[in-house]
Write a protein that holds these residues in place. Structure first.
Motif, mmCIF file in Angstrom:
data_model
loop_
_atom_site.group_PDB
_atom_site.id
_atom_site.type_symbol
_atom_site.label_atom_id
_atom_site.label_comp_id
_atom_site.label_asym_id
_atom_site.label_seq_id
_atom_site.Cartn_x
_atom_site.Cartn_y
_atom_site.Cartn_z
ATOM 1 N N LEU A 1 0.829 -1.196 0.000
ATOM 2 C CA LEU A 1 0.000 0.000 0.000
ATOM 3 C C LEU A 1 0.865 1.248 0.000
ATOM 4 C CD1 LEU A 1 -2.241 -1.051 3.024
ATOM 5 C CD2 LEU A 1 -2.694 -1.573 0.620
ATOM 6 N N THR A 2 0.273 2.357 -0.409
ATOM 7 C CA THR A 2 0.895 3.663 -0.235
ATOM 8 C C THR A 2 0.075 4.440 0.782
ATOM 9 O OG1 THR A 2 1.728 3.735 -2.508
ATOM 10 C CG2 THR A 2 1.565 5.817 -1.337
ATOM 11 N N LEU A 3 0.702 4.818 1.886
ATOM 12 C CA LEU A 3 0.039 5.658 2.869
ATOM 13 C C LEU A 3 0.317 7.118 2.540
ATOM 14 C CD1 LEU A 3 0.785 3.897 6.283
ATOM 15 C CD2 LEU A 3 -1.152 3.556 4.738
ATOM 16 N N SER A 4 -0.732 7.906 2.502
ATOM 17 C CA SER A 4 -0.593 9.349 2.367
ATOM 18 C C SER A 4 -0.720 9.925 3.773
ATOM 19 C CB SER A 4 -1.682 9.903 1.441
ATOM 20 O OG SER A 4 -1.582 11.307 1.331
ATOM 21 N N VAL A 5 0.430 10.199 4.392
ATOM 22 C CA VAL A 5 0.468 10.565 5.804
ATOM 23 C C VAL A 5 0.376 12.081 5.950
ATOM 24 C CG1 VAL A 5 1.753 10.394 7.961
ATOM 25 C CG2 VAL A 5 1.906 8.550 6.263
ATOM 26 N N GLY A 6 -0.673 12.523 6.615
ATOM 27 C CA GLY A 6 -0.874 13.942 6.840
ATOM 28 C C GLY A 6 -0.732 14.301 8.307
ATOM 29 N N PRO A 7 -0.758 15.571 8.614
ATOM 30 C CA PRO A 7 -0.661 16.014 10.008
ATOM 31 C C PRO A 7 -1.956 15.714 10.755
ATOM 32 C CG PRO A 7 -1.085 17.874 8.564
ATOM 33 C CD PRO A 7 -0.864 16.694 7.673
ATOM 34 N N PRO A 8 -1.948 15.800 12.084
ATOM 35 C CA PRO A 8 -3.184 15.586 12.848
ATOM 36 C C PRO A 8 -4.306 16.487 12.342
ATOM 37 C CG PRO A 8 -1.306 15.691 14.318
ATOM 38 C CD PRO A 8 -0.794 16.059 12.958
ATOM 39 N N GLY A 9 -5.498 15.900 12.195
ATOM 40 C CA GLY A 9 -6.648 16.668 11.739
ATOM 41 C C GLY A 9 -6.847 16.680 10.243
#
Length: 236
Positions: A68-76
């Motif tokens: 998988l590819t995770l698109s990691v964003g900041p909290p919220g």
């Protein structure tokens, strides 16, 4: 092989502990963690809805063999599941003008509620392009509806439901497929047969099948010497 990699939007989390996990669950989020392979970990969270959508898209049995590819964003930040990753080979990177970082992973463990089977936690492994991995891959039987032998009262007895494979993460197949449409009574599928069906670059692991002795009377499939251990057999 990867083909079209699923992309899942997740977000960073700073919280730990069962109490905070219960609070997150109450608003529709579950925890996840990435083992980065160097002793460090990244703490994440995603929505329960996205976790279930990921399971539907990847397949229940193939969740731990689908890169998988995770698109990691900041909290919220927002979340979601899309059909493919927008990062080429999925290497960790940040898109221009975007706070999200693309991180390729394999799911190592799916923790589910025993009473509902809903996903409640995901353990992942950082899986960059070219990384060699050994993984248990489930067997998938096809052609059962076309088998004359099965229609005449035969049945399939499965000795092992998965086999360990070694390959680069981008070459890992979600399943090893066995076509039983032309099977005959007494026919067996052995490790030699599995090898013939593996994609290029994929091989059986040294310890492809777990050790152990089958209790007398539990199965009528004979165990062969060495690696000639039956994977599945068709019997009357």
């Amino acid at each position: 092989a990867d083909g079209s990699m699923l992309q899942v939007a997740v977000r960073e989390r700073a919280w730990l502990g069962s109490r905070r996990a219960a609070q997150a669950k109450a608003v529709g989020y579950i925890p996840a963690v990435i083992n980065m392979g160097d002793g460090s970990h990244r703490l994440l969270e995603l929505t329960q809805r996205d976790a279930e959508e990921l399971q539907r898209a990847a397949g229940y049995k193939a969740m731990t063999t689908r890169r998988l590819t995770l698109s990691v964003g900041p909290p919220g930040s927002s979340a979601g599941v899309t059909g493919d990753g927008k990062g080429g080979d999925g290497e960790a990177q940040a898109e221009a003008g975007d706070e999200h970082e693309l991180v390729p992973v394999l799911i190592q463990k799916v923790d589910r509620e025993p009473w509902s089977d809903r996903i409640r936690n995901l353990d992942m492994l950082y899986a960059p392009q070219g990384m060699v991995i050994t993984k248990r891959v489930p067997l998938r039987l096809v052609g059962e509806e076309d088998s004359i032998t099965l229609r005449r009262g035969g049945y399939i007895h499965i000795v092992e439901r998965a086999v360990k494979l070694t390959c680069k993460v981008e070459d890992l197949p979600p399943y090893v497929t066995i076509d039983v449409s032309q099977c005959r009574i007494g026919q067996r599928f052995l490790l030699e047969d599995i090898v013939k069906r593996l994609p290029e670059g994929v091989r059986l692991a040294t310890n492809a099948l777990p050790e152990g002795t089958l209790r007398a009377g539990t199965v009528s499939v004979a165990l062969c010497l060495g690696k000639r251990r039956a994977m599945a057999a068709l019997k009357a």
